[in-house]
Design an enzyme around this catalytic site. Sequence first.
Site, PDB file in Angstrom:
ATOM      1  N   GLU A  84     -24.492  47.341  27.081  1.00  0.00           N
ATOM      2  CA  GLU A  84     -25.299  47.287  28.457  1.00  0.00           C
ATOM      3  C   GLU A  84     -27.047  47.100  28.507  1.00  0.00           C
ATOM      4  O   GLU A  84     -27.066  47.818  29.012  1.00  0.00           O
ATOM      5  CB  GLU A  84     -24.326  47.735  29.872  1.00  0.00           C
ATOM      6  N   SER A 117     -31.138  47.358  13.437  1.00  0.00           N
ATOM      7  CA  SER A 117     -30.001  47.437  13.813  1.00  0.00           C
ATOM      8  C   SER A 117     -29.333  46.922  14.922  1.00  0.00           C
ATOM      9  O   SER A 117     -29.762  46.852  16.805  1.00  0.00           O
ATOM     10  CB  SER A 117     -28.983  48.824  13.915  1.00  0.00           C
ATOM     11  N   HIS A 152      -6.924  49.379  38.697  1.00  0.00           N
ATOM     12  CA  HIS A 152      -8.362  50.306  38.354  1.00  0.00           C
ATOM     13  C   HIS A 152      -7.204  51.372  37.739  1.00  0.00           C
ATOM     14  O   HIS A 152      -7.325  51.896  37.864  1.00  0.00           O
ATOM     15  CB  HIS A 152      -9.182  50.345  39.093  1.00  0.00           C
ATOM     16  N   GLU A 190      -9.418  53.744  35.202  1.00  0.00           N
ATOM     17  CA  GLU A 190     -10.887  54.440  34.156  1.00  0.00           C
ATOM     18  C   GLU A 190     -10.355  55.233  33.638  1.00  0.00           C
ATOM     19  O   GLU A 190     -10.030  56.277  34.447  1.00  0.00           O
ATOM     20  CB  GLU A 190     -12.514  54.428  35.720  1.00  0.00           C
ATOM     21  N   HIS A 199     -13.407  46.715  31.515  1.00  0.00           N
ATOM     22  CA  HIS A 199     -14.873  47.025  30.431  1.00  0.00           C
ATOM     23  C   HIS A 199     -15.112  48.083  29.770  1.00  0.00           C
ATOM     24  O   HIS A 199     -14.334  48.926  30.258  1.00  0.00           O
ATOM     25  CB  HIS A 199     -15.209  47.248  32.482  1.00  0.00           C
ATOM     26  N   GLU A 200     -16.523  47.664  29.184  1.00  0.00           N
ATOM     27  CA  GLU A 200     -17.061  49.259  28.494  1.00  0.00           C
ATOM     28  C   GLU A 200     -15.869  48.860  27.256  1.00  0.00           C
ATOM     29  O   GLU A 200     -15.443  49.510  26.438  1.00  0.00           O
ATOM     30  CB  GLU A 200     -16.607  50.594  28.990  1.00  0.00           C
ATOM     31  N   GLU A 247     -16.130  43.262  30.142  1.00  0.00           N
ATOM     32  CA  GLU A 247     -16.923  43.150  30.206  1.00  0.00           C
ATOM     33  C   GLU A 247     -17.989  43.129  29.011  1.00  0.00           C
ATOM     34  O   GLU A 247     -17.844  42.506  28.165  1.00  0.00           O
ATOM     35  CB  GLU A 247     -17.642  44.249  31.513  1.00  0.00           C
ATOM     36  N   GLU A 301     -23.222  44.284  37.878  1.00  0.00           N
ATOM     37  CA  GLU A 301     -23.898  46.201  38.880  1.00  0.00           C
ATOM     38  C   GLU A 301     -24.884  46.295  38.463  1.00  0.00           C
ATOM     39  O   GLU A 301     -25.354  46.724  38.890  1.00  0.00           O
ATOM     40  CB  GLU A 301     -22.395  46.809  38.141  1.00  0.00           C
TER      41      GLU A 301
HETATM   42  C1  NOJ Z   1     -18.423  50.430  35.336  1.00  0.00           C
HETATM   43  C2  NOJ Z   1     -17.807  49.070  35.364  1.00  0.00           C
HETATM   44  O1  NOJ Z   1     -18.417  48.140  34.999  1.00  0.00           O
HETATM   45  C3  NOJ Z   1     -18.053  49.115  37.117  1.00  0.00           C
HETATM   46  O2  NOJ Z   1     -17.008  47.525  37.313  1.00  0.00           O
HETATM   47  C4  NOJ Z   1     -16.819  50.059  37.500  1.00  0.00           C
HETATM   48  O3  NOJ Z   1     -17.016  49.892  39.007  1.00  0.00           O
HETATM   49  C5  NOJ Z   1     -17.480  51.436  37.071  1.00  0.00           C
HETATM   50  N1  NOJ Z   1     -17.193  51.668  35.669  1.00  0.00           N
HETATM   51  C6  NOJ Z   1     -16.078  52.338  36.996  1.00  0.00           C
HETATM   52  O4  NOJ Z   1     -15.538  52.645  36.433  1.00  0.00           O
HETATM   53 CA    CA Z   2     -19.700  48.112  33.157  1.00  0.00          CA
END
Ligand code: NOJ
Ligand code: CA
Length: 681
Positions: A181, A194, A386, A388, A456-457, A475, A481
């Site tokens: 990112e 690199s 979601h 995470e 994401h990540e 992502e 964001e």
């Molecule tokens: C990073 C993600 O890119 C974002 O979309 C998300 O809201 C937050 N992490 C929390 O998981």
């Molecule tokens: Ca992110």
Amino acid sequence: MRRSPGFFIPCLAVAALATATTPLQSQVRVASPDGRNQVTVELREGRLGYSLARDRRAVILPSLLGFEFRGAPPLRDGLRITDSTRQSHDEWWAQPWGEVARVRDHHNELAVTVEETAAPQRRFILRIRAFDDGVGFRYEFPEQPGLGGFEISDELTEFALADNARAWWIPSNWARMDRSEMLYSSGPMSVLDSVQTPLTMEFTDGRTFMVIHEANLVDYARMFLRGTRTENRLLRAALAPMADGVKVRGRAPFVTPWRTIQLADRVTDLAPSLLGLNLNPPNALASTDWIRPMKYVGIWWGMHIGTMTWGSGPKHGATTANTRRYIDFAAANGFGGVLVEGWNTGWDGDWIKNRNAFSFTQAYPDYDLPALAAYAREKGVRLIVHNETSGGIQNYERQLDSAYTLYRSLGLDAIKSGYVTDTTAEGHSHYSQYMVRHYRKVVETAAKYGIMLDVHEPMHDTGERRTWPNMMTREGARGQEYNAWGGDGGNPPEHETILFFTRLLAGPMDFTPGIFDLLIGRDSAGPRRPDQPRIRTTLAKQLALYVVMYSPLQMAADLPESYERQPAFQFIRDVAVDWDTTRVIDARIGDYVVVARRERGGKNWFVGAITDEVGRTLDVPLSFLTPGRRYVAEIYADGPKANWLDNPLPVTITRRPVTSATRLRLVLAPGGGQAIRIRPQ
Ligand code: NOJ
Ligand code: CA
């Protein structure tokens, strides 16, 4: 021809060995079906290398191939070619969803068997596929007595550029290697340290574009490229390590990912990039009927701009009442999904440190998951769940089956996952083989449960959506964001014009376009602090991003209230998310992009044009339309005096008849864009 230092070592012992054993052949070649791209594989002084020419002009100079191992000698010296075989392939295959409906896999293949002349006489196959749009090669270790289990400490693959091409890159922080990112830099490739792939380069002749990346990363470490920062313009493969420093653990039989070199004469021919898809195995799913590209809204932006929280408390976003409101909004506007972040326990306190505390089944008390799933279904909408992990990989893997069983029992078929972390809880690099295996396991488990993924990540995209079409989007770059957070200034107006030719060549991106409240709660653009969060585009450019930034799951990212009384919202309601055809009409990396796409199974075309901080007028011929047919173009353009800096909101909406003979004059404001729907009359 210039020589790369790695390939030509002044090592007399090895040279003597090579002459003592006369190789069967020392040079073999394969060319693309159109004959323009030619790979030469050759042995020099017992070392194996390859080079690549386009129209007989070198684009990659002789470059070393091979490996270093922990606990075993390198597989690099004293080699001979023992066999080579050839094949040709020409086939069309269909994508269940994508930037184009049908893809042609037309290539010539050369497989070169290479063996050490001395004990333990290890053997590998270098398999090369030459396509008209580039080449791919990989290493294969057949089962053999001299090579059982192994630990790769380095892959020696080189890319010795024949030109000091201009590159667009993001660095791979060598100590961490865990972030994609970042903002892009550009400059001559000889300054590269690199960097991450896809690495996009424009040769100094302006007529050769090259993208180095990888395909079909299944059980290996992610590849980065390391420059030598010298005049020799050499890039070397570099692999992300696991906690103990080993890059790859394997056992023969074993294959590496493909190393890919995409080639084009014009920048507009780089996208859509299909080379990597052709190097992935066909669809593994028995049925793909359940996989649906869609637009979605979500309880999300509020957390990023600070009006809601993920964790419990008075600002908790994921409440039953709030979610019902989003479901109603999605249903009223024809969106397929509602993402809800912060619904599950684990967010309170430092959710990055407390990564092993996340539950993926237990909801906060103010969130009634089964009732909301049922309410959404009644309204023809689905919740997007979601997950995470913040890098608590084992915590997530332990819960995969119970969580996915629960979601399926509620009829939920899409997950947005997240991996906000530096290294995993176990100390492995975010991009190590350990994580590659994890991401694969999640994709395959999700497929088993009938679940689509938005990661994401993520691991970078190497075309796995061909084999696992439930791997929808990810992502893996700096998305919208960052504009919500302020601090280092968000994304500059040029950002998306670079993303299109770098990150997006790997695959779809969940960029989350469609922010209408560009100043984030403030009434006017100035006066402002430089670090105050805001979006650095015009509103029309936010619309254009729906066409430019391809994603089969495409978010209307702003709060529902931001779309109230906004005529321009109609474009987001109308725009398609799945395409039969994609054409890049005009572009310059870092400056502007114009893309036209025809919706899947329909006759409507959509055009998206975006520019950097420079306003421009572009002439766009509509020759892609069916000749003789009459269409109406609905045009969402930057309004009078619009510009991203102090007047971003004006949008002018007009309609006009067009045909394939029409040339549209697109006037883009500084930091602006234009979005057009063209429908048959
Ligand atoms: C990073 C993600 O890119 C974002 O979309 C998300 O809201 C937050 N992490 C929390 O998981
Ligand atoms: Ca992110």
